[in-house]
Design a protein around this motif. Structure first.
Motif, short mmCIF file in Angstrom:
data_model
loop_
_atom_site.label_atom_id
_atom_site.label_comp_id
_atom_site.label_asym_id
_atom_site.label_seq_id
_atom_site.Cartn_x
_atom_site.Cartn_y
_atom_site.Cartn_z
N ASP A 399 3.84 -2.39 6.42
CA ASP A 399 3.07 -3.38 5.57
C ASP A 399 1.86 -4.25 6.24
O ASP A 399 1.73 -5.20 5.72
CB ASP A 399 3.93 -4.08 4.86
N SER A 400 1.75 -3.81 7.64
CA SER A 400 0.88 -4.60 8.29
C SER A 400 -0.66 -4.41 7.80
O SER A 400 -1.09 -3.15 7.54
CB SER A 400 0.77 -4.39 9.86
N HIS A 401 -1.61 -5.34 7.64
CA HIS A 401 -2.97 -4.86 7.61
C HIS A 401 -3.90 -6.29 7.79
O HIS A 401 -3.26 -7.34 8.04
CB HIS A 401 -3.25 -4.57 5.97
N VAL A 402 -5.09 -5.98 8.08
CA VAL A 402 -6.22 -7.08 8.41
C VAL A 402 -7.21 -6.70 7.30
O VAL A 402 -7.70 -5.59 7.24
CB VAL A 402 -6.61 -6.92 9.80
N THR A 403 -7.40 -7.75 6.57
CA THR A 403 -8.38 -7.36 5.21
C THR A 403 -9.47 -8.36 5.31
O THR A 403 -9.71 -9.54 5.58
CB THR A 403 -7.60 -7.63 3.93
N ILE A 433 -8.33 0.95 3.33
CA ILE A 433 -8.35 0.96 1.86
C ILE A 433 -9.42 0.24 1.33
O ILE A 433 -9.20 -1.31 1.64
CB ILE A 433 -6.87 0.57 1.60
N VAL A 434 -10.34 0.64 0.84
CA VAL A 434 -11.43 -0.08 -0.02
C VAL A 434 -11.06 -0.65 -1.22
O VAL A 434 -10.91 0.30 -2.22
CB VAL A 434 -12.76 0.72 0.18
N ASP A 437 -8.15 0.79 -3.48
CA ASP A 437 -7.99 2.27 -3.81
C ASP A 437 -7.20 2.89 -3.00
O ASP A 437 -7.47 3.68 -1.81
CB ASP A 437 -9.38 2.71 -3.97
N THR A 438 -5.89 2.72 -3.00
CA THR A 438 -4.78 3.46 -2.34
C THR A 438 -4.70 4.70 -2.21
O THR A 438 -4.23 5.49 -1.35
CB THR A 438 -3.33 2.67 -2.50
N ALA A 439 -5.49 5.44 -3.47
CA ALA A 439 -5.07 6.76 -3.39
C ALA A 439 -6.31 7.48 -2.48
O ALA A 439 -6.13 8.55 -2.36
CB ALA A 439 -5.40 7.25 -4.91
N ASN A 440 -7.37 6.84 -2.19
CA ASN A 440 -8.34 7.42 -1.26
C ASN A 440 -8.49 6.55 0.02
O ASN A 440 -9.70 6.22 0.07
CB ASN A 440 -9.62 7.51 -2.27
N PRO A 441 -7.46 6.56 0.75
CA PRO A 441 -8.08 5.63 1.87
C PRO A 441 -8.87 6.57 3.06
O PRO A 441 -8.87 7.62 3.06
CB PRO A 441 -6.54 5.60 2.61
N ILE A 442 -9.55 5.78 3.82
CA ILE A 442 -10.44 6.30 4.75
C ILE A 442 -9.83 6.13 6.15
O ILE A 442 -9.20 5.04 6.45
CB ILE A 442 -11.77 5.54 4.93
N THR A 443 -9.65 7.25 6.90
CA THR A 443 -8.94 7.19 8.29
C THR A 443 -9.83 6.76 9.08
O THR A 443 -11.32 7.53 9.42
CB THR A 443 -8.64 8.64 8.41
N VAL A 444 -9.73 5.93 9.88
CA VAL A 444 -10.65 5.53 11.05
C VAL A 444 -9.86 5.78 12.22
O VAL A 444 -8.82 5.28 12.34
CB VAL A 444 -10.75 3.91 10.96
N SER A 445 -10.60 6.46 13.10
CA SER A 445 -9.95 6.99 14.30
C SER A 445 -10.33 6.42 15.65
O SER A 445 -11.62 5.80 15.84
CB SER A 445 -10.38 8.48 14.31
N ASN A 472 -16.45 -6.86 -1.66
CA ASN A 472 -15.46 -5.62 -1.36
C ASN A 472 -14.52 -6.19 -0.44
O ASN A 472 -14.96 -6.67 0.68
CB ASN A 472 -16.47 -4.61 -1.09
N THR A 473 -13.13 -5.56 -0.53
CA THR A 473 -12.21 -5.94 0.23
C THR A 473 -11.93 -4.69 1.10
O THR A 473 -11.86 -3.56 0.74
CB THR A 473 -10.72 -6.06 -0.28
N LEU A 474 -12.03 -4.93 2.58
CA LEU A 474 -11.90 -3.61 3.50
C LEU A 474 -10.68 -4.05 4.13
O LEU A 474 -10.44 -4.88 4.99
CB LEU A 474 -12.81 -3.69 4.32
N LYS A 475 -9.48 -3.36 3.79
CA LYS A 475 -7.94 -3.39 4.43
C LYS A 475 -7.84 -2.54 5.36
O LYS A 475 -7.53 -0.99 5.06
CB LYS A 475 -7.06 -3.49 3.29
N PHE A 476 -7.52 -2.90 6.47
CA PHE A 476 -7.36 -1.91 7.55
C PHE A 476 -5.51 -2.07 7.88
O PHE A 476 -5.13 -2.90 8.18
CB PHE A 476 -7.84 -2.27 8.91
N ALA A 477 -5.14 -0.81 7.60
CA ALA A 477 -3.61 -0.83 7.56
C ALA A 477 -3.14 0.30 8.40
O ALA A 477 -3.79 0.95 9.14
CB ALA A 477 -3.09 -0.42 6.00
N LYS A 478 -1.71 0.11 9.01
CA LYS A 478 -1.12 1.04 9.79
C LYS A 478 -1.60 2.54 9.62
O LYS A 478 -1.22 2.71 8.32
CB LYS A 478 0.30 0.70 9.93
N GLY A 479 -1.71 3.17 10.51
CA GLY A 479 -1.85 4.35 10.44
C GLY A 479 -0.93 5.09 11.55
O GLY A 479 0.05 4.97 11.49
N THR A 480 -1.77 5.95 12.38
CA THR A 480 -0.83 6.61 13.66
C THR A 480 -1.18 5.88 14.91
O THR A 480 -2.30 5.49 14.78
CB THR A 480 -1.26 8.18 13.61
N GLY A 481 -0.29 5.75 15.79
CA GLY A 481 -0.36 4.94 16.99
C GLY A 481 -0.70 3.63 16.76
O GLY A 481 -0.26 3.07 15.51
#
Length: 1015
Positions: A399-403, A433-434, A437-445, A472-481
């Motif tokens: 549940d970590s994120h920076v928006t 997550i823009v 829209d949790t159904a279509n997250p963008i992966t940022v590597s 627009n809200t740009l939410k950066f949430a926990k991914g991998t690593g």
């Protein structure tokens, strides 16, 4: 070897200038002819005083009417062909924008080559770029051009409409004085400059609030549109994209700061300590307010603060968070203290304002700091390498994120760059997550960066993000690593809707100042940059090499199809002119260049004392440069650098010549060179001439589709070309087909030799053996000269084989007797002058005989006659003189009779107007004699007013015999008299029925003692 450090690497120049800049033989300065108002050059006793072949330079630059340039401009020669080429081209754009209006007003400078409807005054003059026109025009020998234009804004027809755009007229007027050295002129302008300053009082606010905190800052507000910048990001965040977003802007407040400083200095010259102190305090207060409230300490830049206008919504009383190029404006007027110089680091940053063809008007990306974003189960840390000193880490939980919240002007996909640190040894990710829209997250590597808590510009990744219009809200949430966030950068507003997909030259998308490179603002930035380098302590953000590069880029930009050219705005990345309306934007006179070369690159810094100061910014590798025929303090100067003397062959090192005599020589160019020079002199002024054939209003009204209300003087012709020259495209409007070549184009006050934009009459297609072009003056006038400027396209429109001047005499056309033609044979694209003994006529014409199989064209037809000297107007009944109550310069000042004195308030200029009428200008105020409310009622009072072209400003001067005249108002038909036939000083002038009383008679005596209006 030639130093090419000023060349732009982005676009190699067409062919070089190939000038023969050096003299084939020694010339004498005495050979340089001077025009009206110019300072005569003294004979050059020193044979080394002149090194440039001016005729060869003008020929190489293919300039028409070359004698004008020889009479007026400083001549330049440098190792950079681009700089030189554009320098001479920009003098041609200055010349083509000079417009003779009417007698009593003289010259104005225009921006566009055609009339425009939103100017707010009769002659298409606009105040927003007037500062540039005065700064460039101060370097001309003929002082009338800039002098008339300054009077137009301070005393004349432009006076009442000056507030339609921000302006720095007062600052430029003082800078002009520093070149001319004419203290009497600038001191006489002081009350008008103060009146202009006070006209901005309605835009002034005390104790503004910034981001919820009340301040003691008092600042001026302005809309972006009225600041000459429509469609800015500041506007787009408001509810009115075109003009809204009103607020306290760095520009208008810098202009007012410089105006207050100038007024203080002029008041000191006048010995008016109280006024000097008052305006010095105003300048100090504005400086403090700009630095305290418009400076953003986080972003290190001057920003706008929105005011409380309804268009600003929730933005009210907040400071913008985006950098616009207007933030550099304060340095153009030496406002900021040295501690604010860090703003300049953004100018040379390719992610901010830097572009190959000049700075952008909006930074490419904005910073959104992670520590200022909304965060959940993520922690804030400090780091010296992080932007703004902080970053967000430990984004470690599900549940970590920076928006972040990012605004966009419209729906679309926009690049977003993420600045991060990844101290692991493998790629980590975030889910972006823009707009929830949790159904279509963008992966940022995120690739590994080698360490935690350390950041650099190279540690970034760019992703394409779909956004909607608005927030627009740009939410950066926990991914991998794992990854730490420093900031994101994005700017959906940059160039939004600014660049047309296809250039149709219809200007339908003009004018967006949210990214394009704009000569207007480039000029302001270069002025500020030169000031920073020349007048401020050394700093580590920009160098003179940056000035050289930007000036070279600016010169490189000013080309099209391999030839010098300037339009409204360009794509800074490609150099393509994007706002370039056909028959409208060509050679757009809305920026500076020549002053940037003279005062910036060459470092000629005019002074109020008897010195000449040089602070050059030229490349250290330059072995030579020269400027000759430079007017300064009423004298003529040459400044020449020839490192070893081999280039010009007239001595080595730095040499300065004053009126042909060498006054300085040194072996090197220092950072600052100060030379003592002669005391300023005011060159003897020849009798002013007035063009009685000019009528710009017929062209104005024809172009703009308005009914012609002032038909005379009226141009006519025996035959006129009927073929359209193409569409006419105003900014933001659909082009419309228009037929040109009308006779009225030849009396509109503009002299131009271009096919497009067109400004001429031709008889193309005429079946006649001869054709004529003439002017109906509307009433008998005295004339003794006719001058026409031929238009020759080198193909079908050619200089005439011959011509003669005729006048209407008792209903018949006859040749003017004793015609003296200069030159004797007609010349193409140049002036042809005919002088003759004075005649009185209501019409004249020029009869042309074309070359076989060709036609003729004329860009301007003039008739010049000596201007009547200023006069005093005395009442027969009382013997008192006509003046203005309290010597007022304000519109509405009461006209009254006063005890005789020799103040400017008692002097008047009576100049011919349409249909045989005259306008009567008060010398002190520059305003015209009119009737209160334009009344037609007997007893209505007389007053002074701005020249708004109303009928009550027109008067017949009727000789009543015995040395007296009656002044009859055109609108009412009533005569000027004195209330109650009073003989008391201060009695009001008014209009009355012509009942024969002595108070209706006036003696008009010129300053030379003549009585030009009575027998």
């Amino acid at each position: 070897m030639e130093d090419t450090s000023m060349r732009s690497p982005s676009r190699r120049r067409r062919s070089s200038r190939a000038l023969a800049a050096l003299c084939g033989s020694v010339l004498s300065i005495s050979l340089l002819s001077v025009g009206p108002g110019a300072s005569p050059a003294l004979a050059a006793d020193d044979p080394n005083a002149v090194a440039l072949d001016k005729d060869a330079i003008l020929a190489a630059n293919q300039l028409d009417e070359r004698e004008w340039y020889k009479d007026n401009i400083p001549f330049l020669d440098t190792p950079d062909d681009d700089i030189d080429e554009v320098y001479y081209y920009r003098w041609s754009t200055f010349k083509r924008a000079l417009r003779y209006t009417v007698p009593g007003t003289g010259y104005v400078s225009t921006e566009y080559d055609v009339p425009i409807g939103y100017a707010g005054n009769p002659y298409t003059a606009l105040p927003d770029a007037t500062g540039y026109h005065l700064l460039d025009g101060r370097w001309l020998h003929n002082r009338d051009y800039a002098g008339d234009y300054l009077d137009f804004w301070l005393r004349g027809a432009g006076n009442s409409g000056v507030r339609n755009f921000s302006e720095w007229i007062t600052s430029a007027a003082y800078q002009r004085y520093l070149v001319t050295g004419d203290a009497a002129q600038i001191k006489s302008a002081l009350p008008h400059l103060i009146a202009l300053y006070k006209r901005w009082d309605s835009n002034f606010t005390n104790d503004i609030t910034v981001n919820g905190t009340a301040s003691t800052s008092d600042l001026y507000h302005q809309t972006p549109l009225s600041d000459a910048t429509e469609y800015t990001e500041t506007s787009m965040h408001s509810s009115n994209w075109f003009s809204g977003g009103r607020g306290y802007r760095p520009t208008i407040n810098a202009y007012m700061f410089s105006a207050a400083q100038a007024i203080s200095k002029i008041a000191t010259m006048n010995g008016d300590t109280a006024t000097a102190n008052e305006y010095d305090a105003k300048a100090a207060q504005l400086k403090a307010a700009v630095q305290n409230s418009l400076w953003d300490p986080q972003r290190n830049f001057f920003m706008q603060v929105y005011n409380t206008d309804a268009t600003n919504g929730t933005l009210k009383q907040t400071r913008t968070t985006w950098r616009e190029a207007m933030g550099f404006a304060p340095w153009a007027f030496n406002l900021p203290d040295a501690q604010y110089s860090s703003a300049w680091k953004y100018l040379t940053d390719s992610k901010r304002f830097k572009a190959p063809f000049g700075p952008t008007t909006l930074e490419r990306v904005h910073d959104f700091e992670a520590e200022q974003a909304t965060r959940n189960r993520a922690n804030l840390f400090n780091s010296s390498t992080a932007s703004n000193g902080s970053y967000v880490g430990q984004i470690d939980f599900d549940d970590s994120h920076v928006t972040f919240t990012v605004d966009a002007p419209g729906a679309g996909t926009y690049p977003v760059t993420v600045h991060y640190a990844n101290g692991t040894t493998s790629t980590s990710t975030h889910k972006l997550i823009v707009n929830d829209d949790t159904a279509n997250p963008i992966t940022v590597s995120y690739a590994p960066t080698g360490a935690w808590q350390k950041f650099s510009e190279s540690q970034s990744v760019t992703v394409q993000v779909p956004m909607k219009a608005g927030a627009n809200t740009l939410k950066f949430a926990k991914g991998t690593g794992f990854a730490e966030l420093d900031r994101i950068t994005a700017n959906p507003y940059f160039n939004y809707q600014a660049i047309p997909a296809v250039q149709k030259r219809d200007d339908a998308n003009c004018c967006h100042w949210n990214g394009p490179s704009w000569p207007y603002q480039t000029s302001q930035i270069l002025t500020g940059l030169a000031n920073l380098l020349q007048d401020y302590p050394a700093q580590n953000f920009v160098t003179k090499a940056d000035y050289q590069t930007m000036l070279a880029q600016f010169a490189d930009l000013q080309h099209k199809d391999g030839k010098p050219y300037v339009a409204e705005a360009a794509n800074g990345d490609t150099g393509e002119w994007i706002y370039d309306g056909f028959n409208f934007s060509e050679h757009y006179n809305h920026s500076s260049f020549n002053d940037l070369v003279l005062s910036g690159l060459l470092g000629i810094k005019p002074q109020a004392n008897n010195t000449l100061v040089l602070k050059p910014l030229v490349p250290s590798g330059w072995d030579y440069f020269a400027v000759e025929s430079l007017p300064y303090h009423g004298h003529t100067y040459s400044i020449r650098w020839d490192r070893d003397g081999s280039h010009y062959g007239k001595g080595s090192g730095l040499q300065i010549f004053q009126d042909g005599q060498r006054i300085h020589q040194s072996s090197t160019i220092g950072a600052t060179t100060t030379v003592n020079v002669a005391t300023p002199v005011t060159p003897a002024q020849p009798t002013r001439l007035m063009n009685v054939a000019a009528n710009p209003l017929t062209a104005e009204q024809d172009w703009l589709g308005r009914a012609i209300t002032q038909p005379y003087p009226k141009a006519f012709a025996s035959y006129t070309n009927t073929v359209s020259n193409g569409p006419h495209c105003h900014s933001g409007q659909t082009c419309k087909p228009t037929t040109f070549d009308a006779p009225l184009r030849a009396t509109d006050g503009w002299i131009r030799y271009d096919k497009i934009p067109d400004d001429r009459w031709t008889n193309s297609g005429s079946p006649n053996a001869t054709d004529h072009l003439g002017v109906d003056l509307g009433a008998p006038r005295k004339i003794n000269e006719v001058k026409f400027y031929t238009y020759d396209d080198g193909v079908n429109i050619r200089v005439p084989a011959s011509y003669t001047v005729q006048y209407l005499n008792n209903g018949s056309w006859v040749n003017v007797p004793s015609q003296t033609k200069s030159p004797a044979t007609p010349v193409a694209n140049n002036a042809n002058e005919v002088t003759f003994p004075t005649i009185t006529t209501s019409q004249f014409r020029v009869v042309f005989t074309p070359q076989a199989g060709k036609f003729v064209g004329v860009t301007e037809l003039e008739s010049w006659y000596p201007e009547t000297p200023q006069v005093k107007i005395s009442n027969r009944n009382s013997g008192l003189e006509l003046g203005i109550a309290g010597s007022s310069i304000a519109p509405g000042g009461a006209v009254q009779q006063q005890t005789a004195d020799n103040t400017a308030n008692h002097w008047w200029k009576i100049v011919p107007a349409e249909n045989g009428y005259y306008k009567i200008f008060n010398t002190n105020s520059g305003r015209v004699l009119g009737i209160n409310g334009g009344s037609t009622t007997a007893g209505a009072t007389a007053l002074q007013w701005g020249d708004t072209l109303t009928a009550d400003h027109l008067w017949s001067v009727v000789d009543a015999g015995g040395g007296y005249a009656k002044l009859v108002n055109k609108k009412s038909g009533l005569v000027l008299g004195i209330d109650g036939m009073s003989k008391t000083s201060g009695a009001q002038a008014l209009q009355w029925d012509d009942n024969g009383t002595a108070d209706h008679l006036w003696r008009i005596v010129a300053e030379d003692g003549s009585t030009p209006f009575t027998s």
